[in-house]
Design a protein around this motif. Structure first.
Motif, PDB file in Angstrom:
ATOM      1  N   TRP A  64      55.949 -31.475  -2.808  1.00 10.51           N
ATOM      2  CA  TRP A  64      57.380 -31.176  -2.636  1.00 10.51           C
ATOM      3  C   TRP A  64      57.987 -31.414  -3.753  1.00 10.51           C
ATOM      4  O   TRP A  64      58.177 -32.608  -4.119  1.00 10.51           O
ATOM      5  N   HIS A  65      58.568 -30.366  -4.265  1.00  9.54           N
ATOM      6  CA  HIS A  65      59.446 -30.693  -5.652  1.00  9.54           C
ATOM      7  C   HIS A  65      60.688 -30.973  -5.325  1.00  9.54           C
ATOM      8  O   HIS A  65      61.362 -30.308  -4.597  1.00  9.54           O
ATOM      9  N   LYS A  66      61.520 -31.591  -6.071  1.00 13.45           N
ATOM     10  CA  LYS A  66      63.175 -31.771  -6.334  1.00 13.45           C
ATOM     11  C   LYS A  66      63.832 -30.522  -5.939  1.00 13.45           C
ATOM     12  O   LYS A  66      63.452 -29.742  -6.786  1.00 13.45           O
ATOM     13  N   GLY A  67      64.508 -30.605  -5.006  1.00 15.40           N
ATOM     14  CA  GLY A  67      65.428 -29.380  -4.880  1.00 15.40           C
ATOM     15  C   GLY A  67      64.820 -28.325  -4.034  1.00 15.40           C
ATOM     16  O   GLY A  67      65.321 -27.242  -3.745  1.00 15.40           O
ATOM     17  N   GLU A  68      63.597 -28.391  -3.535  1.00 17.46           N
ATOM     18  CA  GLU A  68      63.016 -27.429  -3.040  1.00 17.46           C
ATOM     19  C   GLU A  68      63.415 -27.479  -1.180  1.00 17.46           C
ATOM     20  O   GLU A  68      63.419 -28.544  -0.651  1.00 17.46           O
ATOM     21  N   THR A  69      63.552 -26.204  -1.032  1.00 20.40           N
ATOM     22  CA  THR A  69      63.905 -26.183   0.754  1.00 20.40           C
ATOM     23  C   THR A  69      62.813 -26.053   1.379  1.00 20.40           C
ATOM     24  O   THR A  69      61.906 -25.658   0.820  1.00 20.40           O
ATOM     25  N   ILE A  70      62.936 -26.379   2.683  1.00 16.68           N
ATOM     26  CA  ILE A  70      61.919 -26.280   3.726  1.00 16.68           C
ATOM     27  C   ILE A  70      61.336 -24.952   3.792  1.00 16.68           C
ATOM     28  O   ILE A  70      60.237 -24.537   3.584  1.00 16.68           O
ATOM     29  N   SER A  71      62.423 -23.736   3.863  1.00 12.68           N
ATOM     30  CA  SER A  71      61.854 -22.448   4.108  1.00 12.68           C
ATOM     31  C   SER A  71      60.932 -22.087   2.740  1.00 12.68           C
ATOM     32  O   SER A  71      59.996 -21.434   2.604  1.00 12.68           O
ATOM     33  N   ASN A  72      61.423 -22.359   1.431  1.00 16.57           N
ATOM     34  CA  ASN A  72      60.875 -22.323   0.206  1.00 16.57           C
ATOM     35  C   ASN A  72      59.412 -22.732   0.177  1.00 16.57           C
ATOM     36  O   ASN A  72      58.567 -22.181  -0.176  1.00 16.57           O
ATOM     37  N   TYR A  73      59.440 -23.968   0.514  1.00 16.90           N
ATOM     38  CA  TYR A  73      57.928 -24.701   0.788  1.00 16.90           C
ATOM     39  C   TYR A  73      56.989 -23.675   1.795  1.00 16.90           C
ATOM     40  O   TYR A  73      55.813 -23.652   1.466  1.00 16.90           O
ATOM     41  N   LEU A  74      57.554 -23.518   2.991  1.00 14.04           N
ATOM     42  CA  LEU A  74      56.744 -22.803   4.013  1.00 14.04           C
ATOM     43  C   LEU A  74      56.354 -21.566   3.248  1.00 14.04           C
ATOM     44  O   LEU A  74      54.949 -20.946   3.618  1.00 14.04           O
ATOM     45  N   THR A  75      57.261 -20.739   2.691  1.00 15.48           N
ATOM     46  CA  THR A  75      56.884 -19.536   1.993  1.00 15.48           C
ATOM     47  C   THR A  75      55.831 -19.734   0.921  1.00 15.48           C
ATOM     48  O   THR A  75      54.813 -18.795   1.231  1.00 15.48           O
TER      49      THR A  75
ATOM     50  N   TYR B  19      47.835 -19.816   0.149  1.00 17.04           N
ATOM     51  CA  TYR B  19      47.239 -19.427   1.415  1.00 17.04           C
ATOM     52  C   TYR B  19      45.673 -20.016   1.387  1.00 17.04           C
ATOM     53  O   TYR B  19      45.214 -20.785   2.314  1.00 17.04           O
ATOM     54  N   MET B  20      44.939 -19.587   0.473  1.00 20.63           N
ATOM     55  CA  MET B  20      43.529 -19.902   0.448  1.00 20.63           C
ATOM     56  C   MET B  20      43.095 -21.448   0.476  1.00 20.63           C
ATOM     57  O   MET B  20      42.291 -22.059   0.958  1.00 20.63           O
TER      58      MET B  20
END
Lengths: 213, 291
Positions: free
Chosen positions: B64-75, B82-83
């Motif tokens: 989890w990078h600093k400033g990353e949002t949850i939606s960004n992370y999940l995307t 994905y693999m």
């Protein structure tokens, strides 16, 4: 015994954390990433600040559906510098399961939209900068070793000036220059993408008076 | 039966014995599936190995990078990594129910270093068995996970054997892979896999010290065994006479002998079963409830 081994484990854990923290700082500033799209015009410039002798840029380049055919890749700038291209996504044995881009010399063969973007790496060997006048200059003309470093000079005048006050010009040997990585269509000659690569150099270099080239 | 066991025991850490084992064949299969020159599975998605645009990377997606949002992370999980996500989830689930077979039998990265270490003479290999591996591994893992959150730096990609080993195998054929070893990070990583892989006793020091996937896998193994699912190596105390033959062949130095009492460090143990093969009293077993 049990207590001692627990203490040892904790010591090793802390040691591992400390070494990992130091290691995580490691960031060798010789590489930058660029992103672009063919047919997208100018991409965000890549800027290098430090004074190394070799740099590389990894570019991920998307291919829109309108692109089809061979693409010529070249580096433009003055003075001309040596560079090498590497295709970062070419399988050793192509099983034909996906479409891969093939690099033949400086030509990307048979570019068409695929599952993944083109992944190219360019190694650049920028020229040294004269620490006195700030001119990028080819290696091998006049050089002088000072401390741990070798400095390169464009003229005898600059070398003399450096010899007069080497401390003043120390650390001003960064690399300077602006280059453009260009992707052209072989068929139509259109310029599809430009990625500017800029070497900022270190410190401001002023030209002393009476400087003759 | 006894004669057979004796034979196995005699070549327990010899290279020919290893190259005839079933585990070697599994590792070979893993290498064919994941690594150059063939890299069959990555080619299905337009990649050439674990590293590339991150599709197959089993490590980058933890972060989890600093400033990353949850939606960004999940995307990024579903679009980019994905693999790798599927792979690691598969590994952790298999471990939870059946044991750490990915690490011991399939993992092509650990496999390459282990196979490589078998052909290097024993005399020049480094012995790390005095280091408490799990303490080092979880120390490394905690910095691995926490450093990007506070933007201190990152260990991911700077030090990675999932990046170095595929390139090492691809380098003789592919100038793109070769170019990695012309750079300082390439040289550092090559040094790491040489010192902690090929030149280590057992060839698994990198896995044991620095592998985040292995660390997660061991945790899954621990939880699974608490709930009574997963299988582990175990010792039948009444059969064990404390001869200590099993200590040497262990590639992850998980077995310790103290006062004729054997102990298996389950955080380091991968079920390679080398110890089970060499045990003259059949005191080591693989099953549920191993300790």
């Amino acid at each position: 015994m049990g207590k001692l081994s627990r203490f040892r484990k904790i010591a090793f854990f802390i040691g591992a954390v400390a070494i990992s923290l130091i290691a995580s700082h490691y960031n060798f500033r010789d590489m930058a990433k660029a992103k672009g799209e063919l047919g997208g015009g100018k991409a965000k410039p890549v800027i290098f600040h430090s004074g190394l002798t070799k740099y590389n840029v990894l570019a991920k380049i998307a291919v829109p559906p309108s692109i089809n055919g061979d693409i010529k890749v070249e580096l433009r700038g003055n003075p001309e510098i040596p560079c090498r291209l590497y295709n970062y996504r070419s399988p050793v044995i192509d099983l034909g399961l996906s479409h891969f881009y093939r690099l033949d010399g400086d030509i990307l063969k048979d570019v068409k939209p695929g599952k993944k973007p083109i992944s190219l790496r360019i190694f650049l060997y920028p020229p040294a900068v004269d620490p006195v006048c700030g001119m990028p200059y080819e290696k091998g003309f006049l050089s002088k070793r000072h401390g741990w470093k070798t400095y390169y000079f464009c003229s005898k005048d600059c070398l003399d000036e450096f010899n007069r006050a080497p401390e003043r010009y120390r650390g001003r040997d960064g690399l300077k220059g602006e280059y453009v990585w260009v992707f052209n269509s072989v068929k139509t000659g259109d310029e599809l993408l430009e990625i500017p690569i800029i070497f900022k150099g270190k410190g401001e270099v002023t030209m002393p008076e009476g400087h003759v080239h | 039966m006894d004669n057979n066991n004796q034979k196995k025991r005699n070549n327990y850490n010899s290279a020919p014995g290893f190259f005839r084992s079933k585990r070697f064949l599994f590792m070979l299969l893993g290498m064919i599936l994941f690594l150059p020159p063939l890299s069959i599975l990555p080619q299905l998605t337009g990649e050439i190995n674990f590293c590339g645009s991150g599709t197959w990377c089993p490590r980058m997606f933890f972060l989890w990078h600093k400033g990353e949002t949850i939606s960004n992370y999940l995307t990024s999980l579903t679009r980019t990594y994905y693999m790798g996500v599927i792979l690691v989830l598969g590994v952790v689930i298999v471990t939870f129910f059946f044991g750490r077979y990915w690490c011991s039998h399939v993992c092509p990265i650990g496999g390459v270093t282990e196979i490589g270490s078998k052909v290097i003479p024993e005399g020049i290999k480094l012995n790390y068995s005095t280091f408490p591996a799990s303490a080092v591994r979880y120390g490394y893992l905690s910095v691995y996970l926490i450093a990007p959150i506070f933007a201190i730096g990152h260990l991911c990609c700077n030090y990675c054997n999932f990046l170095t080993i595929p390139r090492l195998l691809g380098a003789p054929f592919n100038s793109g892979d070769m170019s990695y070893f012309l750079r300082t990070p390439g040289i550092i990583n090559l040094g790491l896999i040489a010192i902690l892989g090929f030149l280590a006793k057992g060839g698994r020091a990198y896995c044991n010290f620095l592998c985040p996937v292995g660390a997660l896998d061991a945790l899954s193994n621990k939880i699974g065994s608490r709930l009574g699912f997963t299988k582990r190596m175990g010792i039948e105390a009444n059969k064990c006479d404390g001869c200590g033959i099993c200590v040497k062949p262990c590639p992850t130095w998980a077995i310790t002998l103290e006062d004729k009492l054997l102990k298996i460090n389950q955080f380091s143990c991968i079920p390679c079963k080398e110890c089970m093969i060499v045990c003259p009293n059949n005191a080591i077993y693989y099953g549920r409830g191993g300790r």
